[in-house]
Design a protein around this motif. Sequence first.
Motif, PDB file in Angstrom:
ATOM      1  N   VAL A  65       5.087  -4.615  -9.897  1.00 11.63           N
ATOM      2  CA  VAL A  65       4.608  -5.702 -10.761  1.00 11.63           C
ATOM      3  C   VAL A  65       3.263  -6.152 -10.210  1.00 11.63           C
ATOM      4  N   ARG A  66       2.261  -6.205 -11.083  1.00 11.17           N
ATOM      5  CA  ARG A  66       0.918  -6.580 -10.657  1.00 11.17           C
ATOM      6  C   ARG A  66       0.361  -7.610 -11.627  1.00 11.17           C
ATOM      7  N   LEU A  67      -0.133  -8.721 -11.099  1.00 13.28           N
ATOM      8  CA  LEU A  67      -0.763  -9.773 -11.893  1.00 13.28           C
ATOM      9  C   LEU A  67      -2.180  -9.972 -11.377  1.00 13.28           C
ATOM     10  N   VAL A  68      -3.145  -9.866 -12.283  1.00 14.69           N
ATOM     11  CA  VAL A  68      -4.561  -9.986 -11.923  1.00 14.69           C
ATOM     12  C   VAL A  68      -5.230 -10.887 -12.950  1.00 14.69           C
ATOM     13  N   ARG A  69      -6.066 -11.785 -12.482  1.00 19.91           N
ATOM     14  CA  ARG A  69      -6.866 -12.629 -13.371  1.00 19.91           C
ATOM     15  C   ARG A  69      -8.306 -12.127 -13.357  1.00 19.91           C
ATOM     16  N   THR A  70      -8.793 -11.745 -14.537  1.00 19.94           N
ATOM     17  CA  THR A  70     -10.142 -11.207 -14.662  1.00 19.94           C
ATOM     18  C   THR A  70     -10.905 -11.981 -15.728  1.00 19.94           C
ATOM     19  N   ALA A  71     -12.236 -11.877 -15.668  1.00 18.42           N
ATOM     20  CA  ALA A  71     -13.097 -12.536 -16.647  1.00 18.42           C
ATOM     21  C   ALA A  71     -13.285 -11.623 -17.850  1.00 18.42           C
ATOM     22  N   GLY A  72     -13.130 -12.188 -19.050  1.00 16.22           N
ATOM     23  CA  GLY A  72     -13.325 -11.447 -20.290  1.00 16.22           C
ATOM     24  C   GLY A  72     -14.403 -12.075 -21.141  1.00 16.22           C
ATOM     25  N   ARG A  73     -14.613 -11.490 -22.333  1.00 18.37           N
ATOM     26  CA  ARG A  73     -15.653 -11.991 -23.224  1.00 18.37           C
ATOM     27  C   ARG A  73     -15.298 -13.377 -23.756  1.00 18.37           C
ATOM     28  N   ARG A  74     -14.011 -13.673 -23.898  1.00 24.19           N
ATOM     29  CA  ARG A  74     -13.581 -14.963 -24.438  1.00 24.19           C
ATOM     30  C   ARG A  74     -12.903 -15.826 -23.386  1.00 24.19           C
ATOM     31  N   GLY A  75     -13.284 -15.637 -22.125  1.00 21.02           N
ATOM     32  CA  GLY A  75     -12.687 -16.420 -21.061  1.00 21.02           C
ATOM     33  C   GLY A  75     -11.826 -15.549 -20.167  1.00 21.02           C
ATOM     34  N   ASP A  76     -11.248 -16.165 -19.154  1.00 18.53           N
ATOM     35  CA  ASP A  76     -10.423 -15.430 -18.204  1.00 18.53           C
ATOM     36  C   ASP A  76      -9.138 -14.933 -18.863  1.00 18.53           C
ATOM     37  N   VAL A  77      -8.686 -13.770 -18.410  1.00 16.61           N
ATOM     38  CA  VAL A  77      -7.488 -13.129 -18.943  1.00 16.61           C
ATOM     39  C   VAL A  77      -6.554 -12.814 -17.787  1.00 16.61           C
ATOM     40  N   LEU A  78      -5.278 -13.148 -17.943  1.00 20.93           N
ATOM     41  CA  LEU A  78      -4.255 -12.812 -16.964  1.00 20.93           C
ATOM     42  C   LEU A  78      -3.578 -11.515 -17.421  1.00 20.93           C
ATOM     43  N   THR A  79      -3.734 -10.461 -16.618  1.00 18.27           N
ATOM     44  CA  THR A  79      -3.155  -9.152 -16.956  1.00 18.27           C
ATOM     45  C   THR A  79      -1.899  -8.940 -16.110  1.00 18.27           C
ATOM     46  N   VAL A  80      -0.780  -8.692 -16.788  1.00 15.06           N
ATOM     47  CA  VAL A  80       0.512  -8.446 -16.135  1.00 15.06           C
ATOM     48  C   VAL A  80       0.891  -6.995 -16.410  1.00 15.06           C
ATOM     49  N   THR A  81       1.110  -6.240 -15.349  1.00 13.47           N
ATOM     50  CA  THR A  81       1.475  -4.822 -15.482  1.00 13.47           C
ATOM     51  C   THR A  81       2.787  -4.588 -14.751  1.00 13.47           C
ATOM     52  N   VAL A  82       3.785  -4.069 -15.478  1.00 10.43           N
ATOM     53  CA  VAL A  82       5.104  -3.755 -14.915  1.00 10.43           C
ATOM     54  C   VAL A  82       5.326  -2.259 -15.092  1.00 10.43           C
ATOM     55  N   THR A  83       5.531  -1.558 -13.983  1.00  8.85           N
ATOM     56  CA  THR A  83       5.687  -0.095 -14.001  1.00  8.85           C
ATOM     57  C   THR A  83       6.983   0.266 -13.286  1.00  8.85           C
ATOM     58  N   ASP A  84       7.780   1.153 -13.905  1.00  6.76           N
ATOM     59  CA  ASP A  84       9.008   1.629 -13.250  1.00  6.76           C
ATOM     60  C   ASP A  84       9.074   3.147 -13.336  1.00  6.76           C
ATOM     61  N   ASP A  85       9.876   3.754 -12.468  1.00  5.12           N
ATOM     62  CA  ASP A  85      10.035   5.212 -12.425  1.00  5.12           C
ATOM     63  C   ASP A  85      11.329   5.639 -13.075  1.00  5.12           C
ATOM     64  N   GLY A  86      11.753   4.935 -14.126  1.00  2.00           N
ATOM     65  CA  GLY A  86      13.018   5.232 -14.774  1.00  2.00           C
ATOM     66  C   GLY A  86      12.930   6.370 -15.766  1.00  2.00           C
ATOM     67  N   VAL A  87      13.898   6.404 -16.693  1.00  5.62           N
ATOM     68  CA  VAL A  87      14.036   7.527 -17.615  1.00  5.62           C
ATOM     69  C   VAL A  87      13.107   7.396 -18.814  1.00  5.62           C
ATOM     70  N   GLY A  88      12.481   6.232 -19.012  1.00  6.63           N
ATOM     71  CA  GLY A  88      11.550   6.046 -20.125  1.00  6.63           C
ATOM     72  C   GLY A  88      12.271   5.921 -21.457  1.00  6.63           C
ATOM     73  N   GLY A  89      11.504   6.132 -22.535  1.00 11.47           N
ATOM     74  CA  GLY A  89      12.081   6.060 -23.878  1.00 11.47           C
ATOM     75  C   GLY A  89      12.303   4.655 -24.382  1.00 11.47           C
ATOM     76  N   ALA A  90      11.632   3.661 -23.801  1.00  9.75           N
ATOM     77  CA  ALA A  90      11.798   2.285 -24.279  1.00  9.75           C
ATOM     78  C   ALA A  90      11.198   2.148 -25.674  1.00  9.75           C
ATOM     79  N   ASP A  91      11.969   1.556 -26.599  1.00  9.26           N
ATOM     80  CA  ASP A  91      11.551   1.417 -28.000  1.00  9.26           C
ATOM     81  C   ASP A  91      11.829  -0.007 -28.446  1.00  9.26           C
ATOM     82  N   PRO A  92      10.784  -0.772 -28.809  1.00  8.13           N
ATOM     83  CA  PRO A  92      11.023  -2.158 -29.260  1.00  8.13           C
ATOM     84  C   PRO A  92      11.920  -2.244 -30.480  1.00  8.13           C
TER      85      PRO A  92
END
Length: 419
Positions: A352-379
């Motif tokens: 899990v990685r959370l980074v705050r960066t500057a964007g064109r419309r202000g700061d953006v909080l980027t949250v990235t969650v990565t796992d080594d599972g079987v995949g195939g996630a479907d909303p």
Amino acid sequence: MATSGPLRRTYTWIAGHAPWSAWAWRHTAFTVAAIPPALPTLLGLTYVALEPGRSVVPLLLILLLSPLLTLLQRSRFWSLLGLDVPAVVRERPWSSPRGLADRLRSEATWRQYGYHLLVSPLAATAGAAVVLAWALGAAAAGVYGWFWILPEDTRTPGWTGSYDLITAGGVLLILAAPWLAAACTRLDAFAAAALLGPNRARELERRVEDLAESRAGVLDAADLERRRIERDLHDGAQQRLVALAMNLGIARATLPDLPPEAKAVIDEAHREAKEAIEELNSLVRGLHPAVLEDRGLDAALSGIAARAPFPVELTVDLASRPGATVEAVAYFVVSEALANVAKHARAEHCSVRLVRTAGRRGDVLTVTVTDDGVGGADPGRGTGLVGLRKRVGSVDGTIMISSPPGGPTVITVELPCAL
């Protein structure tokens, strides 16, 4: 009978657009009514054309009369056409110095000046042309009547042959006058909607800003309500359950002579009370954990990572804390994502990685969650990702999901830090 419907509709249309119809007189009255409000502008422009060196005074007079002229034009559109041209909302009255300065700087004011200096004289000219068309048409169509009044000795031989064409031309002019008035009305209405009223693009921008502020207020209110519920549960129901579990534990330890059936009931009640406390703790943490408010995302997410049934590598790189609502959404995203990984992914490791960066419309909080599972996630299959998408969308955030069969699954969420 098969043609009665079309014939009736044709007759109704002709009768409704005839020169004597209400449609014709309404458009004629509207175009003629454009002449009085344009008289100050026409007189001022005439004076400027005759005296170029003294053009400042009439132009200033037109500028000062612009609010009154705008009011007259809006009244003309409403009373004769039923067309409401919205008034431009001013923050300050024009009589004050700052209000006058704001009015002169306003883009809407200069659009109104453009209407009064350009469109209004043209509309008045069109109104005069419509009146002239009606008058000439009526005079030409009745040319026989005019000349029958003359004494017979003044009539020239063969005069009736030349006046047949004049009569026909007069009839055609009468038939064309209402359509000329209708065309002028349509053009005038289009120009008024574009120049006299507020700018549609600016109004839409203002409404979007108002809706964004209202939504931010609703989100803040919902977040405050969640915190209140969390405090009530923590300080009320949770404490009562803890006291109940303690009393049951004390009863089990200090009453050894109870029948086996009573001991079994006490043991069952004690176990149920502890399970209820654990479930309530999970519910409270899901609503709004106190550590999130007190110490921020790093500490709150560390607790989630520690409770996960697999190793979680957590990286939080925030130069400053985002708003409370954004923090709550980010916390929910990570919590729900790790729960989905535990239920469906069969993963052995997650980052899990959370980074705050500057964007064109202000700061953006980027949250990235990565796992080594079987995949195939479907909303679309109800794996909890639909709730994530809705929660992220509530703060104008975006979510991207990459989950090919066999993994890995990467969920990337971008949240605007300022709502």
